[in-house]
Design a protein around this motif. Structure first.
Motif, PDB file in Angstrom:
ATOM      1  N   ALA A 193       0.924  -1.145   0.183  1.00 57.04           N
ATOM      2  CA  ALA A 193      -0.147  -0.011  -0.084  1.00 57.04           C
ATOM      3  C   ALA A 193       0.902   1.425  -0.030  1.00 57.04           C
ATOM      4  O   ALA A 193       0.407   2.310  -0.788  1.00 57.04           O
ATOM      5  CB  ALA A 193      -0.887   0.059   1.323  1.00 57.04           C
ATOM      6  N   ASP A 194       1.982   1.261   0.698  1.00 57.22           N
ATOM      7  CA  ASP A 194       2.904   2.336   0.740  1.00 57.22           C
ATOM      8  C   ASP A 194       3.341   2.770  -0.749  1.00 57.22           C
ATOM      9  O   ASP A 194       3.464   4.058  -1.052  1.00 57.22           O
ATOM     10  CB  ASP A 194       3.918   2.400   1.546  1.00 57.22           C
ATOM     11  N   GLU A 195       3.733   1.671  -1.405  1.00 56.13           N
ATOM     12  CA  GLU A 195       4.226   1.886  -2.950  1.00 56.13           C
ATOM     13  C   GLU A 195       2.990   2.336  -3.766  1.00 56.13           C
ATOM     14  O   GLU A 195       3.213   3.032  -4.585  1.00 56.13           O
ATOM     15  CB  GLU A 195       4.827   0.788  -3.184  1.00 56.13           C
ATOM     16  N   VAL A 196       2.032   1.837  -3.529  1.00 57.23           N
ATOM     17  CA  VAL A 196       0.762   2.324  -4.470  1.00 57.23           C
ATOM     18  C   VAL A 196       0.618   3.597  -4.037  1.00 57.23           C
ATOM     19  O   VAL A 196       0.333   4.483  -5.111  1.00 57.23           O
ATOM     20  CB  VAL A 196      -0.383   1.423  -3.995  1.00 57.23           C
ATOM     21  N   TRP A 197       0.569   4.106  -2.766  1.00 56.76           N
ATOM     22  CA  TRP A 197       0.209   5.612  -2.509  1.00 56.76           C
ATOM     23  C   TRP A 197       1.282   6.553  -3.093  1.00 56.76           C
ATOM     24  O   TRP A 197       0.959   7.473  -3.437  1.00 56.76           O
ATOM     25  CB  TRP A 197       0.179   5.638  -1.025  1.00 56.76           C
ATOM     26  N   ALA A 198       2.619   6.093  -2.918  1.00 57.84           N
ATOM     27  CA  ALA A 198       3.586   6.801  -3.761  1.00 57.84           C
ATOM     28  C   ALA A 198       3.568   7.176  -4.890  1.00 57.84           C
ATOM     29  O   ALA A 198       3.840   7.930  -5.650  1.00 57.84           O
ATOM     30  CB  ALA A 198       4.881   6.391  -3.223  1.00 57.84           C
ATOM     31  N   LEU A 199       3.186   6.027  -5.866  1.00 52.41           N
ATOM     32  CA  LEU A 199       2.935   6.045  -7.183  1.00 52.41           C
ATOM     33  C   LEU A 199       1.827   7.071  -7.487  1.00 52.41           C
ATOM     34  O   LEU A 199       1.763   7.806  -8.413  1.00 52.41           O
ATOM     35  CB  LEU A 199       2.895   4.782  -7.804  1.00 52.41           C
ATOM     36  N   CYS A 200       0.587   6.992  -6.784  1.00 53.69           N
ATOM     37  CA  CYS A 200      -0.424   7.717  -6.923  1.00 53.69           C
ATOM     38  C   CYS A 200      -0.050   9.105  -6.581  1.00 53.69           C
ATOM     39  O   CYS A 200      -0.561  10.100  -7.421  1.00 53.69           O
ATOM     40  CB  CYS A 200      -1.647   7.354  -6.021  1.00 53.69           C
ATOM     41  N   CYS A 201       0.621   9.362  -5.676  1.00 58.36           N
ATOM     42  CA  CYS A 201       1.007  11.003  -5.258  1.00 58.36           C
ATOM     43  C   CYS A 201       1.844  11.326  -6.202  1.00 58.36           C
ATOM     44  O   CYS A 201       2.029  12.426  -6.714  1.00 58.36           O
ATOM     45  CB  CYS A 201       1.813  10.807  -4.000  1.00 58.36           C
ATOM     46  N   LEU A 202       2.771  10.532  -6.796  1.00 59.00           N
ATOM     47  CA  LEU A 202       3.821  10.986  -7.860  1.00 59.00           C
ATOM     48  C   LEU A 202       3.291  11.463  -9.092  1.00 59.00           C
ATOM     49  O   LEU A 202       3.451  12.766  -9.527  1.00 59.00           O
ATOM     50  CB  LEU A 202       4.914   9.703  -8.415  1.00 59.00           C
ATOM     51  N   ALA A 203       2.220  10.797  -9.549  1.00 61.52           N
ATOM     52  CA  ALA A 203       1.449  10.847 -10.918  1.00 61.52           C
ATOM     53  C   ALA A 203       0.589  12.397 -10.336  1.00 61.52           C
ATOM     54  O   ALA A 203       0.413  13.442 -11.091  1.00 61.52           O
ATOM     55  CB  ALA A 203       0.417  10.000 -11.137  1.00 61.52           C
ATOM     56  N   LEU A 224       9.981  15.997  -4.984  1.00 64.53           N
ATOM     57  CA  LEU A 224      10.660  14.938  -4.017  1.00 64.53           C
ATOM     58  C   LEU A 224       9.997  15.074  -2.688  1.00 64.53           C
ATOM     59  O   LEU A 224       9.738  14.355  -1.859  1.00 64.53           O
ATOM     60  CB  LEU A 224      12.230  15.229  -4.118  1.00 64.53           C
ATOM     61  N   ALA A 225       9.957  16.394  -2.187  1.00 60.31           N
ATOM     62  CA  ALA A 225       9.504  16.774  -0.824  1.00 60.31           C
ATOM     63  C   ALA A 225       8.091  16.231  -0.715  1.00 60.31           C
ATOM     64  O   ALA A 225       7.716  15.647   0.276  1.00 60.31           O
ATOM     65  CB  ALA A 225       9.508  18.175  -0.740  1.00 60.31           C
ATOM     66  N   LEU A 226       7.477  16.587  -1.771  1.00 59.78           N
ATOM     67  CA  LEU A 226       5.824  16.019  -1.577  1.00 59.78           C
ATOM     68  C   LEU A 226       5.616  14.327  -1.642  1.00 59.78           C
ATOM     69  O   LEU A 226       4.701  14.068  -0.767  1.00 59.78           O
ATOM     70  CB  LEU A 226       4.817  16.603  -2.629  1.00 59.78           C
ATOM     71  N   VAL A 227       6.591  13.841  -2.309  1.00 61.17           N
ATOM     72  CA  VAL A 227       6.308  12.233  -2.522  1.00 61.17           C
ATOM     73  C   VAL A 227       7.182  11.435  -1.748  1.00 61.17           C
ATOM     74  O   VAL A 227       6.957  10.420  -0.781  1.00 61.17           O
ATOM     75  CB  VAL A 227       6.309  12.004  -3.959  1.00 61.17           C
ATOM     76  N   LEU A 228       8.487  11.654  -1.940  1.00 59.24           N
ATOM     77  CA  LEU A 228       9.701  10.903  -1.237  1.00 59.24           C
ATOM     78  C   LEU A 228       9.615  11.107   0.345  1.00 59.24           C
ATOM     79  O   LEU A 228       9.643  10.033   1.118  1.00 59.24           O
ATOM     80  CB  LEU A 228      10.930  11.114  -1.788  1.00 59.24           C
ATOM     81  N   ALA A 229       9.561  12.323   0.827  1.00 54.71           N
ATOM     82  CA  ALA A 229       9.662  12.551   2.088  1.00 54.71           C
ATOM     83  C   ALA A 229       8.540  11.838   2.994  1.00 54.71           C
ATOM     84  O   ALA A 229       8.803  11.076   3.874  1.00 54.71           O
ATOM     85  CB  ALA A 229       9.477  13.817   2.510  1.00 54.71           C
ATOM     86  N   PRO A 230       7.415  11.773   2.542  1.00 53.57           N
ATOM     87  CA  PRO A 230       6.242  11.021   3.316  1.00 53.57           C
ATOM     88  C   PRO A 230       6.505   9.518   3.183  1.00 53.57           C
ATOM     89  O   PRO A 230       6.290   8.651   3.971  1.00 53.57           O
ATOM     90  CB  PRO A 230       5.030  11.520   2.658  1.00 53.57           C
TER      91      PRO A 230
END
Length: 140
Positions: A39-49, A93-99
């Motif tokens: 779920a963390d990776e799915v969320w990160a990909l959704c946030c990235l897009a 990076l700050a919006l996606v990678l840090a969380p």
């Protein structure tokens, strides 16, 4: 001020909603269980897009656009300019990678704490109950 506080809280709430949705979907469709496990990776990909689209189109994050807060680069003459590509990348990076890193570290910490607590309980039960000390006499 209220908009800034609300914008800060929006993405964590959306993350919890996605995790809940993934849990429900995975319970109904076991083939999608790997999505729930990651779920963390799915969320990160959704946030990235989502965040990359919002930064490209509106020079701000999704939450900032949702609440009408605008991010701008201010020149020395006081005029606001659009963000540069470098500023967009750093913001992304700050919006996606840090969380994402924070969530992974929090999960690792919780697992380690749980493991240490379980080991402590196992050691305590192997030793047996603690000795009972006589209570001091109460002076009358």
């Amino acid at each position: 001020m209220i908009e800034l506080l609300a914008a800060e809280r929006l993405m964590p709430q959306l993350r919890e909603a996605l995790q809940y949705t993934l849990a429900i979907v995975a319970a109904r469709l076991p083939a999608l269980l790997p999505l729930h496990a990651h779920a963390d990776e799915v969320w990160a990909l959704c946030c990235l897009a989502l965040e990359s689209h919002c930064l490209r189109s509106a020079d701000g994050s999704f939450a900032e656009g949702f609440y009408g807060v605008r991010r701008a680069r201010v020149q020395s003459d006081g005029r606001a300019r659009r963000l540069t590509d470098w500023q967009r990348r750093v913001s992304l990076l700050a919006l996606v990678l840090a969380p994402y890193v924070y969530a992974k570290l929090a999960t690792a910490h919780a697992e380690a704490t749980e493991r240490v607590a379980a080991e402590g309980l196992a050691r305590a039960s192997a030793r047996g109950p603690p000795p009972v000390l006589p209570s001091p006499a109460v002076a009358a």
